[in-house]
Structures are given as structure tokens and as C-alpha cells.
Design a protein around this motif. Structure first.
Motif, PDB file in Angstrom:
ATOM      1  N   GLU A  15      34.327 -47.617  -8.488  1.00 51.17           N
ATOM      2  CA  GLU A  15      33.838 -47.852  -9.849  1.00 51.17           C
ATOM      3  C   GLU A  15      34.653 -47.066 -10.871  1.00 51.17           C
ATOM      4  N   GLU A  16      34.958 -45.810 -10.573  1.00 50.79           N
ATOM      5  CA  GLU A  16      35.765 -44.984 -11.483  1.00 50.79           C
ATOM      6  C   GLU A  16      37.170 -45.562 -11.646  1.00 50.79           C
ATOM      7  N   ILE A  17      37.728 -46.068 -10.576  1.00 51.90           N
ATOM      8  CA  ILE A  17      39.065 -46.676 -10.641  1.00 51.90           C
ATOM      9  C   ILE A  17      39.031 -47.923 -11.510  1.00 51.90           C
ATOM     10  N   ARG A  18      38.022 -48.775 -11.323  1.00 49.61           N
ATOM     11  CA  ARG A  18      37.893 -49.984 -12.145  1.00 49.61           C
ATOM     12  C   ARG A  18      37.740 -49.636 -13.614  1.00 49.61           C
ATOM     13  N   GLU A  19      36.874 -48.664 -13.909  1.00 54.83           N
ATOM     14  CA  GLU A  19      36.658 -48.252 -15.301  1.00 54.83           C
ATOM     15  C   GLU A  19      37.935 -47.715 -15.923  1.00 54.83           C
ATOM     16  N   SER A  20      38.667 -46.927 -15.177  1.00 49.23           N
ATOM     17  CA  SER A  20      39.918 -46.364 -15.683  1.00 49.23           C
ATOM     18  C   SER A  20      40.933 -47.462 -15.969  1.00 49.23           C
ATOM     19  N   ARG A  21      41.059 -48.399 -15.060  1.00 49.69           N
ATOM     20  CA  ARG A  21      42.018 -49.496 -15.261  1.00 49.69           C
ATOM     21  C   ARG A  21      41.623 -50.370 -16.447  1.00 49.69           C
TER      22      ARG A  21
END
Length: 89
Positions: A15-21
Motif C-alpha cells: 500500500e505504501e509503495i502504491r501511494e508513493s508511486r
């Protein structure tokens, strides 16, 4: 030697990776539109009402702006956000 994607998965949740991207994509489009239209940050301040230092911090990734701030900056650039399906990372 580890690849960044492997390290990223160790450090962050999916989830953090998706939000960052997503954040990077939105700000990237803002910068691209501003540069294509040859509008300075100072000019964008005048057009949007968002202070130039805030625009600078947004573009540098130093802040997580509120949705209304993003919309105020995108509007004079002829851009907006829309809700669509997430692409899998």
C-alpha cells in the motif's frame, strides 16, 4: 547486489509503495504541464493562489499536499484528477 524493487518491498508495504508511486505520478504530471506551458512557479502562484514555496515543496516531494491544494494548482494548467482503477504495481 539487491535491486531497488527488492529493497523497497522489504522496507514498505504494498500500500505504501502504491501511494508513493501515485504521489510521484501526480506531481510529475504537474511539473510536466507547468514546464510545457513555460509557467514559472511564481506565475503558477499568481494563477492558483497557492504560494510559490508550497509549489516548490510539492514539486521537490518535501510535502504531502492536501487534495484541494493539488486541485488549485492543476486547474490553471488545464489539468484535473479523476478516479480510475488502480494498476497493479
Amino acid at each position: 547486489m539487491k535491486k531497488w524493487s527488492d529493497v523497497e518491498k522489504e522496507l514498505f508495504t504494498a500500500e505504501e509503495i502504491r501511494e508513493s508511486r501515485l504521489r510521484v505520478a501526480i506531481i510529475g504530471e504537474l511539473i510536466k504541464a507547468r514546464n510545457e506551458q513555460k509557467i514559472s512557479q511564481r506565475e503558477l502562484e499568481q494563477l492558483s493562489g497557492v504560494k510559490q514555496p508550497v509549489i516548490s515543496r510539492m514539486e521537490a516531494g518535501e510535502t504531502s499536499p492536501q487534495l484541494d491544494t493539488i486541485l488549485r494548482v492543476l486547474a490553471p494548467l488545464g489539468k484535473t484528477l479523476y478516479v480510475g482503477d488502480l494498476q497493479e504495481a
